[in-house]
Structure formats: structure tokens, C-alpha cells
Write a protein that holds these residues in place. Structure first.
Motif, PDB file in Angstrom:
ATOM      1  N   LYS A 143       0.850  -1.191   0.000  1.00  0.00           N
ATOM      2  CA  LYS A 143       0.000   0.000   0.000  1.00  0.00           C
ATOM      3  C   LYS A 143       0.886   1.240   0.000  1.00  0.00           C
ATOM      4  O   LYS A 143       1.953   1.257   0.616  1.00  0.00           O
ATOM      5  N   LEU A 144       0.441   2.274  -0.675  1.00  0.00           N
ATOM      6  CA  LEU A 144       1.231   3.505  -0.783  1.00  0.00           C
ATOM      7  C   LEU A 144       1.510   4.103   0.588  1.00  0.00           C
ATOM      8  O   LEU A 144       2.617   4.566   0.855  1.00  0.00           O
ATOM      9  N   ASN A 145       0.526   4.082   1.479  1.00  0.00           N
ATOM     10  CA  ASN A 145       0.696   4.697   2.797  1.00  0.00           C
ATOM     11  C   ASN A 145       1.621   3.888   3.707  1.00  0.00           C
ATOM     12  O   ASN A 145       2.102   4.396   4.722  1.00  0.00           O
ATOM     13  N   ASP A 146       1.870   2.606   3.352  1.00  0.00           N
ATOM     14  CA  ASP A 146       2.748   1.772   4.173  1.00  0.00           C
ATOM     15  C   ASP A 146       4.211   1.847   3.759  1.00  0.00           C
ATOM     16  O   ASP A 146       5.077   1.307   4.443  1.00  0.00           O
ATOM     17  N   SER A 167       8.686   6.706   3.485  1.00  0.00           N
ATOM     18  CA  SER A 167       8.942   7.885   2.649  1.00  0.00           C
ATOM     19  C   SER A 167       9.980   8.807   3.257  1.00  0.00           C
ATOM     20  O   SER A 167       9.942  10.022   3.051  1.00  0.00           O
TER      21      SER A 167
END
Length: 455
Positions: free
Chosen positions: A58-61, A64
Motif C-alpha cells: 500500500k502507498l501509505n505503508d 517515505s
């Protein structure tokens, strides 16, 4: 019964593929460039993956955090890279032979406090040692490997575990399983793919040196640019001591940034103030010269534009341009004749950007036009005057971006008067207007009338 696999023919210049041989490549028109290669043995529908399913994230996981960068110790080099070397990045450094690619990479090794593996396919270890002595490089963290076999190089990298790898050059690398010779389109592409997967899997930044062909492309048009993370071009004429390092692609920073260097006997010396360097030795009270301000990424650079217009001794006038697009110069001349009434018929026209700099930005149009008119009328411009703006086909002066940055750079170098597009004037701050004599203009004729030397 399965059909017999046939060989394919690939152009060594442009990569055009065909099932039959051509004397002249249908893609680029070059002669005797079609090389025979064995096809990849794979039948339709027979592919079966031997790997287990890899779950998607998932992008949020995804973490960054800001990437860690290694500073090269050369400020101009760091600027073009976007702040330094990113972990696991693949950087392509290209340019003409002898322009300084290997020199600047070897100088970079002196400042980095990490283990560096320098792999050379063009020079022996002794040759690199002699060049390092000439450049004053004596780093204990630098290891040399003279090898061209990619399989052996990969195993050496895995065993030595360096923190930075330099491949000089990609045209000399070879994979035994590929039938074509070193330097061909297929060899260069496959070798780069191997180094790309190696850099991503081990997290090691890799620099690749790539020579350009006669068209200025790297081993053929756009062969490597989509594979690597960053593409750096070295520009400059051999007759000039100055070199410009330009970023054409950068996944970790802004593009179109440039770094300016000077080639000396002890290596590449960075030029921290390119504008002052470009304007050094500028003649005074001489017609046909004007100063432009162009934006190279986030940096404003002042450059001297010289024009020479003289009567032609032939029926067809001659026109030449160095450092500025030839077709755009012809367009500006046509606009000057049609919209401003300055006739260049029967006149030889020459245009030169001093210092080997190349102006790609349309904002240099107005400066080019003023230099040509100054030479045509044999009347000098004010030496403290700067001009920039894009010229339209109707003779209008169109707005440009980063106007305040250009004016601030000109003011820092002692310029007192600036000719700018009228539509940029309203957005300027009061402080800029007070400290600089700014003349907004709408047309070419108004721009020339704004300077008293041209009437």
C-alpha cells in the motif's frame, strides 16, 4: 513441428530491428550498420514463472523518509545531481571523448570517504595510477579493477561490497551470452540493465560513463536514458577551457541544472560565478554586442551575445550561428525585416555566444535582435544595459519567467539598466524598481528606441 528460429538484424546506430538485412537502415538511413544477432528463444504461451507471488504494498505503508545523499565534495557537481549521490541510484555521465568525464569522476574519489571501486575497460591500472598522480589523488579508499566481463565484475562487486562503483565506460563492457560485439546497441543496453538491477538490489550507487556517437546520442538515440535514474551531459568545445555539466534527467532532483567547470592542468576546477566568467574581457563601446540573462535550472546566468552584420560579396548572403539555434536566428531576422524595418538583404550575418555557452531559452531573443541591429547600424549599446524577452512573429515582446531573479543577478554584477517585456513589469517588487532602471517594452522597435545609442 516448431518453425526454425531466424536471425534478426539490428542497426548499430539507431537500434532498428528487421528480419532481413538491409544495406541502408530504414530507420536512420545509415549504410552498413545492420548487424546479425541471434533471436531470443522463447515461444508464445510457454512462459511459466518459477517465483512465488510477491505481495503489493500500500502507498501509505511505504517508508517515505528523505533519501540519504553522499556529497561529492565538488559543489557544482552536487548542484547538478540535486544535492549529492543517492543510495542505489544509477547515474549516466556522457559526453564527447576527452571532454573530462573520467577526470571529474576520479577527482570526486578524492573527497568521498567511502569505499570506491573504479572499473575501467579502456585503461590499465597503471594508466589510471599515472593520471591519479597528475591530478594529485591519493585516496586510500579507491580500488581499481581493469576488466570488461560483466559477469566477473558483478561477482567482484558482491565480494568487495563497495559503497560506490564507477564503470568507465559502458561501451567496453561485454556479456558473453550476447552474440554482438562490445559497444553495440544490444551489448550496451543489456550491460546497463545488469548494472541497474545490481544497484537497486544492493543499494550501491553506480556511475556509468557513456560516449556519444556522431549525432550526439549515447550509443544510439534514447537507448540508455530510460533505464538510468540520472543523465548528465558534458558540453563544451575543445578550443575552450570551460566545460558545462548539464542534467537532462534526474529522478532525485530538478532537471536542466548546470555546473560550470574549467579544464586546467591539474584537472577540472569548478567555476562558482559563471556570469562573471562569461563577461570577462567584454569590449567597451563596440557595436554588435549585448548581454542576455538566461535561466539554467534555478540559476540565472549572464552571457554576452555578439552579432556581426556586413555586406556580402556573393549573391546569396551567408548566415552562421554559434551557441544559438540557427533556425531561430533566421526567424528573428525575418521579424526584424518585416515588423521593424531593418533590412538584412545582401548582408552576411554572424552570431556568437561568448565562452562556448549555448542559449536554448527563448528569453534570449531580444538580446540577439539588439546585437544584430547594433552591428547593422554600427552603433554600440550601453555597456551597462541588459535585455531579455521572447520575440513573437508579430514583433511583440512576450513575457518570460523568473524576471526578478534575472534582474537581481544583473544588479549584483553592476548593470544599471534593464530592458524587459511590458507584461513582466507589473509583477516586479518596488525594491527591484527602485534599485534598477527598468524599461518595459511591448515591441522590438520600442526596445531599440529605449536605448539612446540606437536611433
Amino acid at each position: 513441428m516448431a518453425g526454425k528460429s531466424k536471425s534478426i538484424y539490428v542497426c548499430s546506430e539507431c537500434g532498428y530491428e528487421s528480419v532481413k538485412w538491409y544495406g541502408k537502415c530504414p530507420g536512420c538511413g545509415e549504410w552498413n550498420t545492420m548487424d546479425e544477432q541471434a533471436p531470443v528463444s522463447a515461444s508464445k504461451g510457454s512462459y511459466k514463472s518459477s517465483y512465488s507471488v510477491k505481495p503489493a504494498l500500500k502507498l501509505n505503508d511505504i517508508n517515505s523518509d528523505i533519501e540519504k545523499r553522499l556529497t561529492t565534495g565538488i559543489k557544482e557537481f552536487d548542484r547538478v545531481l540535486g544535492g549529492g549521490i543517492v543510495e542505489g541510484s544509477l547515474v549516466l555521465l556522457s559526453g564527447d571523448p576527452g571532454i573530462g568525464k573520467s577526470t571529474i569522476l576520479l577527482q570526486m574519489c578524492q573527497y568521498l570517504d567511502v569505499k570506491i571501486l573504479y572499473i575501467s575497460g579502456e585503461e590499465s591500472s597503471r594508466q589510471i595510477k599515472l593520471r591519479a598522480n597528475r591530478l594529485g589523488i591519493d585516496s586510500d579508499n579507491l580500488y581499481i579493477l581493469a576488466e570488461t566481463d560483466v559477469a566477473l565484475i558483478v561477482e567482484t562487486i558482491k565480494a568487495e561490497k563497495p559503497q560506490l562503483v564507477i564503470i568507465d565506460s559502458i561501451q567496453t563492457m561485454m556479456i558473453d551470452e550476447v552474440s554482438s560485439s562490445a559497444g553495440s546497441i544490444t551489448q550496451v543496453r543489456e550491460c546497463t540493465n545488469v548494472f541497474m538491477h545490481l544497484a537497486k538490489s544492493l543499494g550501491i550507487p553506480i556511475f556509468i560513463v557513456g560516449h556519444v556517437n556522431k549525432d550526439g546520442a549515447i550509443a544510439g538515440p534514447k537507448v540508455l536514458e530510460h533505464i538510468v535514474d540520472t543523465v548528465l551531459y558534458f558540453e563544451g568545445e575543445r578550443n575552450y577551457s570551460y566545460r558545462i555539466l548539464r542534467s537532462a534527467k534526474n529522478r532525485f532532483g530538478s532537471t536542466n541544472e548546470i555546473g560550470v567547470f574549467e579544464m586546467t592542468q591539474t584537472g577540472m576546477r569548478e567555476v562558482e560565478n559563471p556570469s562573471l566568467m562569461m563577461l570577462s574581457g567584454r569590449p567597451k563601446n563596440t557595436s554588435g554586442t549585448c548581454v542576455a540573462c538566461t535561466m539554467e535550472g534555478s540559476r540565472p546566468i549572464l552571457a554576452e551575445v555578439q552579432g556581426l552584420v556586413t555586406s556580402s560579396g556573393f549573391g546569396t548572403p551567408r548566415r552562421m550561428s554559434t551557441g544559438f539555434d540557427y533556425n531561430r536566428m533566421n526567424m528573428i531576422i525575418a521579424v526584424l525585416e518585416k515588423r521593424a524595418g531593418y533590412l538584412f538583404n545582401g548582408m552576411d550575418t554572424y552570431l556568437n555566444i561568448v565562452g562556448g555557452l549555448k542559449l536554448y531559452e527563448p528569453a534570449a531573443d531580444l538580446c540577439v535582435a539588439m546585437a544584430l541591429i547594433s552591428s547593422l547600424k554600427d552603433k554600440p549599446l550601453n555597456e551597462n544595459t541588459l535585455a531579455f524577452g521572447e520575440i513573437g512573429l508579430a514583433g511583440e515582446i512576450r513575457a518570460v519567467n523568473n524576471c526578478e531573479q534575472r534582474i537581481a543577478e544583473a544588479q549584483r554584477l553592476g548593470f544599471t539598466k534593464c530592458i524587459i517585456p511590458f507584461h513582466n513589469y507589473k509583477a516586479l517588487s518596488k525594491e527591484i524598481k527602485i534599485n534598477m532602471d527598468i524599461v518595459p517594452v511591448r515591441t522590438i522597435r520600442a526596445a531599440f528606441d529605449a536605448i539612446t545609442e540606437i536611433e
